[in-house]
Design a protein around this motif. Structure first.
Motif, PDB file in Angstrom:
ATOM      1  N   GLY A 376     -76.580  56.243 -47.763  1.00  0.00           N
ATOM      2  CA  GLY A 376     -76.773  55.063 -47.480  1.00  0.00           C
ATOM      3  C   GLY A 376     -77.556  54.155 -48.231  1.00  0.00           C
ATOM      4  N   ARG A 377     -78.041  52.857 -47.839  1.00  0.00           N
ATOM      5  CA  ARG A 377     -78.898  52.025 -48.498  1.00  0.00           C
ATOM      6  C   ARG A 377     -79.952  51.993 -47.420  1.00  0.00           C
ATOM      7  NH1 ARG A 377     -76.587  48.132 -51.703  1.00  0.00           N
ATOM      8  NH2 ARG A 377     -78.028  46.673 -51.042  1.00  0.00           N
ATOM      9  N   ASN A 378     -81.010  52.826 -48.049  1.00  0.00           N
ATOM     10  CA  ASN A 378     -82.127  53.166 -47.789  1.00  0.00           C
ATOM     11  C   ASN A 378     -83.198  53.833 -48.554  1.00  0.00           C
ATOM     12  OD1 ASN A 378     -82.315  55.885 -46.622  1.00  0.00           O
ATOM     13  ND2 ASN A 378     -80.407  55.278 -45.779  1.00  0.00           N
ATOM     14  N   PRO A 379     -84.696  53.655 -48.301  1.00  0.00           N
ATOM     15  CA  PRO A 379     -85.181  54.295 -49.250  1.00  0.00           C
ATOM     16  C   PRO A 379     -85.245  55.999 -49.373  1.00  0.00           C
ATOM     17  CG  PRO A 379     -86.656  52.855 -47.847  1.00  0.00           C
ATOM     18  CD  PRO A 379     -85.490  52.807 -47.242  1.00  0.00           C
ATOM     19  N   PHE A 380     -84.843  56.335 -48.303  1.00  0.00           N
ATOM     20  CA  PHE A 380     -84.458  57.953 -48.530  1.00  0.00           C
ATOM     21  C   PHE A 380     -83.457  58.494 -48.758  1.00  0.00           C
ATOM     22  CE2 PHE A 380     -87.489  56.561 -44.829  1.00  0.00           C
ATOM     23  CZ  PHE A 380     -88.494  57.237 -44.883  1.00  0.00           C
ATOM     24  N   ARG A 391     -89.688  79.600 -41.177  1.00  0.00           N
ATOM     25  CA  ARG A 391     -89.447  79.763 -42.851  1.00  0.00           C
ATOM     26  C   ARG A 391     -90.011  78.610 -43.653  1.00  0.00           C
ATOM     27  NH1 ARG A 391     -84.529  82.916 -41.821  1.00  0.00           N
ATOM     28  NH2 ARG A 391     -84.904  85.066 -42.388  1.00  0.00           N
ATOM     29  N   ILE A 392     -89.566  77.373 -43.286  1.00  0.00           N
ATOM     30  CA  ILE A 392     -89.897  76.235 -44.177  1.00  0.00           C
ATOM     31  C   ILE A 392     -91.341  75.986 -44.168  1.00  0.00           C
ATOM     32  CG2 ILE A 392     -89.600  73.746 -44.296  1.00  0.00           C
ATOM     33  CD1 ILE A 392     -86.556  74.130 -43.748  1.00  0.00           C
ATOM     34  N   ALA A 393     -91.823  76.323 -42.854  1.00  0.00           N
ATOM     35  CA  ALA A 393     -93.298  76.101 -42.555  1.00  0.00           C
ATOM     36  C   ALA A 393     -94.031  76.930 -43.221  1.00  0.00           C
ATOM     37  CB  ALA A 393     -93.572  76.361 -41.036  1.00  0.00           C
ATOM     38  N   ARG A 394     -93.716  78.218 -43.592  1.00  0.00           N
ATOM     39  CA  ARG A 394     -94.363  78.996 -44.327  1.00  0.00           C
ATOM     40  C   ARG A 394     -94.318  78.606 -45.703  1.00  0.00           C
ATOM     41  NH1 ARG A 394     -94.402  85.308 -43.319  1.00  0.00           N
ATOM     42  NH2 ARG A 394     -92.086  84.926 -43.238  1.00  0.00           N
ATOM     43  N   LYS A 395     -93.228  78.179 -46.219  1.00  0.00           N
ATOM     44  CA  LYS A 395     -93.092  77.971 -47.578  1.00  0.00           C
ATOM     45  C   LYS A 395     -93.707  76.695 -48.025  1.00  0.00           C
ATOM     46  CE  LYS A 395     -89.361  76.408 -50.813  1.00  0.00           C
ATOM     47  NZ  LYS A 395     -87.891  76.386 -51.145  1.00  0.00           N
ATOM     48  N   LEU A 396     -93.826  75.708 -47.131  1.00  0.00           N
ATOM     49  CA  LEU A 396     -94.578  74.599 -47.403  1.00  0.00           C
ATOM     50  C   LEU A 396     -96.120  74.505 -46.952  1.00  0.00           C
ATOM     51  CD1 LEU A 396     -91.690  71.861 -46.639  1.00  0.00           C
ATOM     52  CD2 LEU A 396     -92.280  72.728 -48.813  1.00  0.00           C
ATOM     53  N   ARG A 397     -96.586  75.661 -46.530  1.00  0.00           N
ATOM     54  CA  ARG A 397     -97.754  75.850 -45.833  1.00  0.00           C
ATOM     55  C   ARG A 397     -98.207  74.901 -44.753  1.00  0.00           C
ATOM     56  NH1 ARG A 397    -101.158  78.961 -49.045  1.00  0.00           N
ATOM     57  NH2 ARG A 397    -100.248  79.708 -50.962  1.00  0.00           N
ATOM     58  N   LEU A 398     -97.169  74.554 -43.939  1.00  0.00           N
ATOM     59  CA  LEU A 398     -97.510  73.812 -42.694  1.00  0.00           C
ATOM     60  C   LEU A 398     -97.904  74.621 -41.606  1.00  0.00           C
ATOM     61  CD1 LEU A 398     -94.142  71.415 -43.048  1.00  0.00           C
ATOM     62  CD2 LEU A 398     -96.444  70.955 -43.500  1.00  0.00           C
ATOM     63  N   PRO A 399     -98.491  73.944 -40.541  1.00  0.00           N
ATOM     64  CA  PRO A 399     -98.821  74.769 -39.487  1.00  0.00           C
ATOM     65  C   PRO A 399     -97.888  75.528 -38.576  1.00  0.00           C
ATOM     66  CG  PRO A 399     -99.883  72.653 -39.365  1.00  0.00           C
ATOM     67  CD  PRO A 399     -99.261  72.603 -40.703  1.00  0.00           C
ATOM     68  N   SER A 400     -98.047  76.702 -38.140  1.00  0.00           N
ATOM     69  CA  SER A 400     -96.999  77.560 -37.505  1.00  0.00           C
ATOM     70  C   SER A 400     -96.281  76.517 -36.317  1.00  0.00           C
ATOM     71  CB  SER A 400     -97.604  78.720 -37.182  1.00  0.00           C
ATOM     72  OG  SER A 400     -97.821  79.700 -37.935  1.00  0.00           O
ATOM     73  N   SER A 401     -97.057  76.015 -35.509  1.00  0.00           N
ATOM     74  CA  SER A 401     -96.482  75.190 -34.526  1.00  0.00           C
ATOM     75  C   SER A 401     -95.891  73.803 -34.703  1.00  0.00           C
ATOM     76  CB  SER A 401     -97.639  74.925 -33.483  1.00  0.00           C
ATOM     77  OG  SER A 401     -98.670  73.954 -34.189  1.00  0.00           O
ATOM     78  N   ASP A 409     -85.939  68.683 -50.711  1.00  0.00           N
ATOM     79  CA  ASP A 409     -85.599  68.519 -52.213  1.00  0.00           C
ATOM     80  C   ASP A 409     -85.229  67.156 -52.535  1.00  0.00           C
ATOM     81  OD1 ASP A 409     -84.940  69.248 -54.674  1.00  0.00           O
ATOM     82  OD2 ASP A 409     -82.685  69.413 -54.193  1.00  0.00           O
ATOM     83  N   VAL A 410     -85.838  66.756 -53.501  1.00  0.00           N
ATOM     84  CA  VAL A 410     -85.700  65.283 -53.616  1.00  0.00           C
ATOM     85  C   VAL A 410     -85.014  65.224 -55.356  1.00  0.00           C
ATOM     86  CG1 VAL A 410     -86.829  62.742 -54.521  1.00  0.00           C
ATOM     87  CG2 VAL A 410     -87.838  64.500 -52.451  1.00  0.00           C
ATOM     88  N   PRO A 411     -83.639  65.002 -55.436  1.00  0.00           N
ATOM     89  CA  PRO A 411     -83.066  65.109 -56.862  1.00  0.00           C
ATOM     90  C   PRO A 411     -83.551  63.874 -57.753  1.00  0.00           C
ATOM     91  CG  PRO A 411     -81.381  65.186 -55.159  1.00  0.00           C
ATOM     92  CD  PRO A 411     -82.725  64.974 -54.362  1.00  0.00           C
ATOM     93  N   ALA A 412     -83.817  64.130 -59.083  1.00  0.00           N
ATOM     94  CA  ALA A 412     -84.373  63.211 -60.058  1.00  0.00           C
ATOM     95  C   ALA A 412     -83.751  62.077 -59.912  1.00  0.00           C
ATOM     96  CB  ALA A 412     -84.308  63.856 -61.365  1.00  0.00           C
ATOM     97  N   ASN A 413     -82.548  61.695 -59.912  1.00  0.00           N
ATOM     98  CA  ASN A 413     -81.799  60.567 -59.804  1.00  0.00           C
ATOM     99  C   ASN A 413     -81.659  59.941 -58.702  1.00  0.00           C
ATOM    100  OD1 ASN A 413     -79.785  62.175 -59.072  1.00  0.00           O
ATOM    101  ND2 ASN A 413     -78.215  61.490 -60.485  1.00  0.00           N
ATOM    102  N   ARG A 418     -86.820  57.397 -56.818  1.00  0.00           N
ATOM    103  CA  ARG A 418     -87.635  56.306 -57.204  1.00  0.00           C
ATOM    104  C   ARG A 418     -88.741  55.639 -56.280  1.00  0.00           C
ATOM    105  NH1 ARG A 418     -82.772  52.673 -58.140  1.00  0.00           N
ATOM    106  NH2 ARG A 418     -81.222  54.328 -58.039  1.00  0.00           N
ATOM    107  N   TYR A 419     -88.536  55.989 -55.053  1.00  0.00           N
ATOM    108  CA  TYR A 419     -89.488  55.445 -54.113  1.00  0.00           C
ATOM    109  C   TYR A 419     -90.785  56.438 -54.080  1.00  0.00           C
ATOM    110  CZ  TYR A 419     -86.965  51.182 -52.562  1.00  0.00           C
ATOM    111  OH  TYR A 419     -86.573  50.150 -52.655  1.00  0.00           O
ATOM    112  N   GLY A 420     -90.712  57.709 -54.799  1.00  0.00           N
ATOM    113  CA  GLY A 420     -91.697  58.504 -54.938  1.00  0.00           C
ATOM    114  C   GLY A 420     -92.028  59.498 -53.745  1.00  0.00           C
ATOM    115  N   PHE A 421     -90.692  59.884 -52.981  1.00  0.00           N
ATOM    116  CA  PHE A 421     -91.077  60.944 -52.096  1.00  0.00           C
ATOM    117  C   PHE A 421     -91.139  62.060 -52.710  1.00  0.00           C
ATOM    118  CE2 PHE A 421     -89.038  57.370 -49.530  1.00  0.00           C
ATOM    119  CZ  PHE A 421     -90.093  57.358 -48.400  1.00  0.00           C
ATOM    120  N   LEU A 422     -91.556  63.105 -51.996  1.00  0.00           N
ATOM    121  CA  LEU A 422     -91.689  64.421 -52.609  1.00  0.00           C
ATOM    122  C   LEU A 422     -91.297  65.484 -51.757  1.00  0.00           C
ATOM    123  CD1 LEU A 422     -95.276  64.145 -54.144  1.00  0.00           C
ATOM    124  CD2 LEU A 422     -93.249  63.802 -55.380  1.00  0.00           C
ATOM    125  N   PRO A 423     -90.895  66.730 -52.193  1.00  0.00           N
ATOM    126  CA  PRO A 423     -90.643  68.044 -51.217  1.00  0.00           C
ATOM    127  C   PRO A 423     -92.235  68.196 -50.226  1.00  0.00           C
ATOM    128  CG  PRO A 423     -89.766  68.287 -53.356  1.00  0.00           C
ATOM    129  CD  PRO A 423     -90.514  66.912 -53.622  1.00  0.00           C
TER     130      PRO A 423
END
Length: 468
Positions: A376-380, A391-401, A409-413, A418-423
């Motif tokens: 769509g047409r939005n920043p995300f 699994r994702i919480a452990r990989k990204l070092r987020l709290p277990s709860s 993932d943020v593809p380069a193009n 462009r708006y600077g979001f990061l995994p």
């Protein structure tokens, strides 16, 4: 530091059980007491183990721009972003260790990362193409396989739980590409963390000379057993300063067993808790004579730790009778223990010390329907998002709860890039609506808006932004 979507996710094969190292008889350590003792040689030990240490050549193709104006917006617009490029082959050199007679080899992940072609050369002059069975960036390990017409020489695993500071060790590898080299030293320290070459943080430290090219090579004890995979050095000059680090063989064995059983990824058992280092102030408040252990900062109520009675604020001081110096040491103990087994934790809490028995589990399977690529047409737009799983919480070092929706993932193009979001960005709120799941997120984005007011959490910091 130097270290020399599919729409439906495939069901992961069941993890191979981690075979514990056999109980070793106590080793009597004797200090050299005579001139004759000092003249003894390591040559028999080297002859028995060195043939199983190999050179690993990793080649990768990269695109190089032939124009000095590459990256200049004016010239890229003039040429329609079709600046002339050329393909170059980059080669890197490391070491590896054969651990099975059928050609199973362990090396560092950073040795073969991004490689298009991986070759293995033995000390007898033979050279083989290899394939990757498994690689794990978190622990900086990779398992390779070569095929031959006769059994390969191997080095057997030792038990790193019996390794002590002061033990004599040999490091075998191919530093700087000069050829196989053997250096000697001692174990300088155990359970070293904050090395910075991977997420793993319970290294064996040694003063045996390790240089670039030694990565993936063997650290051998005086029984001719593999006790570590040399991985990094601490240096200011690029050469050895007598501070090298090796991944303990018990962890290497666990990863290799998963690869040999056909698994494509190594997954440590799930405990359902998040840990932090113990500060001196906390240690003093709880009556500890020094800052040691792993502080429980967060517990998932429905996880193994929560069900066993572990609480936020507890300090884990031991794991199955082994001391825990810091959270990374606890992570190492978990990684070398099989899911389904019961671990006994020595825990210090407000009411004093107690033993907590926790049945370790396999991380719950991820729901493929909870992973989406936003449109769509939005920043995300273009970002891949997922509801937070263990699994994702452990990989990204987020709290277990932690629950919610996170960018994975943020593809380069993409517009999101462009708006600077990061995994790792947690999407907390969009236009005043709390984002609890991917369905809510997509519904908000489909409605459209003349401006977007959102809040994300990045590295514990809340970031608010308005885009018109």
């Amino acid at each position: 530091m130097i270290g020399g979507d599919e729409d439906k996710a495939k069901p992961a094969p069941p993890p191979a059980p981690v075979t514990a190292a056999p109980e070793a008889a106590p080793v009597e350590r004797v200090v050299p007491r005579s001139e004759a003792d000092m003249k003894q040689s390591f040559a028999p030990l080297v002859k028995a183990t060195a043939p199983a240490v190999v050179n690993v050549y990793a080649d990768r193709l990269v695109q190089r721009s032939m124009s000095p104006f590459a990256g200049d917006p004016f010239f890229e617009r003039f040429f329609g972003q079709r600046m002339p490029n050329r393909t170059e082959k980059q080669s890197s050199l490391g070491s590896g260790v054969i651990i099975q007679k059928n050609g199973i080899i362990v090396t560092n992940n950073h040795v073969i990362e991004g490689a298009d072609d991986i070759r293995v050369a033995l000390t007898d002059g033979r050279e083989f193409q290899s394939k990757v069975l498994l690689k794990d960036e978190r622990f900086d390990l990779a398992i390779l396989k070569i095929e031959g017409d006769r059994p390969f020489p191997i080095v057997e695993f030792g038990d790193t739980d019996t390794t002590e500071v002061g033990d004599i060790v040999l490091a075998i590898g191919n530093p700087f590409g000069v050829g196989q080299t053997v250096t000697s030293g001692i174990v300088s320290a155990l359970a070293r963390n904050s090395v910075g070459v991977s997420d793993f943080g319970s290294f064996i430290q040694t003063d045996a000379a390790i240089n670039p090219g030694n990565s993936g090579g063997a650290l051998i004890d005086m029984n001719g057993k593999l006790i570590g995979i040399n991985s990094a050095i601490f240096t200011r000059s690029g050469g050895s300063n007598g501070i090298g680090f090796a991944i303990p063989a018990n962890l290497v064995r666990a990863v290799a067993q998963v690869a040999e059983a056909g698994g494509e990824a190594f997954e440590p058992p799930y405990i359902g808790a998040t840990f932090e280092p113990v500060t001196p102030d906390i240690a003093e408040a709880l009556g500890l004579d020094r800052a040691t252990g792993a502080l429980v900062s967060d517990v998932a109520d429905d996880g193994p730790a929560g069900k066993a009675g572990l609480r936020a604020g507890d300090i884990v001081l031991g794991f199955n009778g082994r001391p825990i110096e810091h959270p990374d040491a606890l992570g190492y103990r978990l990684a070398t223990t099989s899911a389904g087994s019961t671990a006994t934790l020595d825990v210090l809490g407000r009411e004093g010390r107690r033993a907590v028995a926790i049945t370790l589990a396999t991380p719950p399977a991820e729901n493929p329907d909870a992973i989406r690529t936003l449109a769509g047409r939005n920043p995300f737009a273009g970002a891949v998002v997922s509801e937070i799983s263990p699994r994702i919480a452990r990989k990204l070092r987020l709290p277990s709860s932690q629950r919610g929706v996170v960018i994975t993932d943020v593809p380069a193009n993409s517009i999101a890039a462009r708006y600077g979001f990061l995994p790792g960005d947690l999407i907390a709120d969009i236009n005043g609506v709390e984002i609890t799941d991917v369905d809510t997120l997509e519904a908000i984005l489909r409605e459209g808006a003349s401006f977007w007011r959102f809040e994300i959490v990045r590295g514990g910091q809340r970031i608010r932004q308005i885009i018109r």
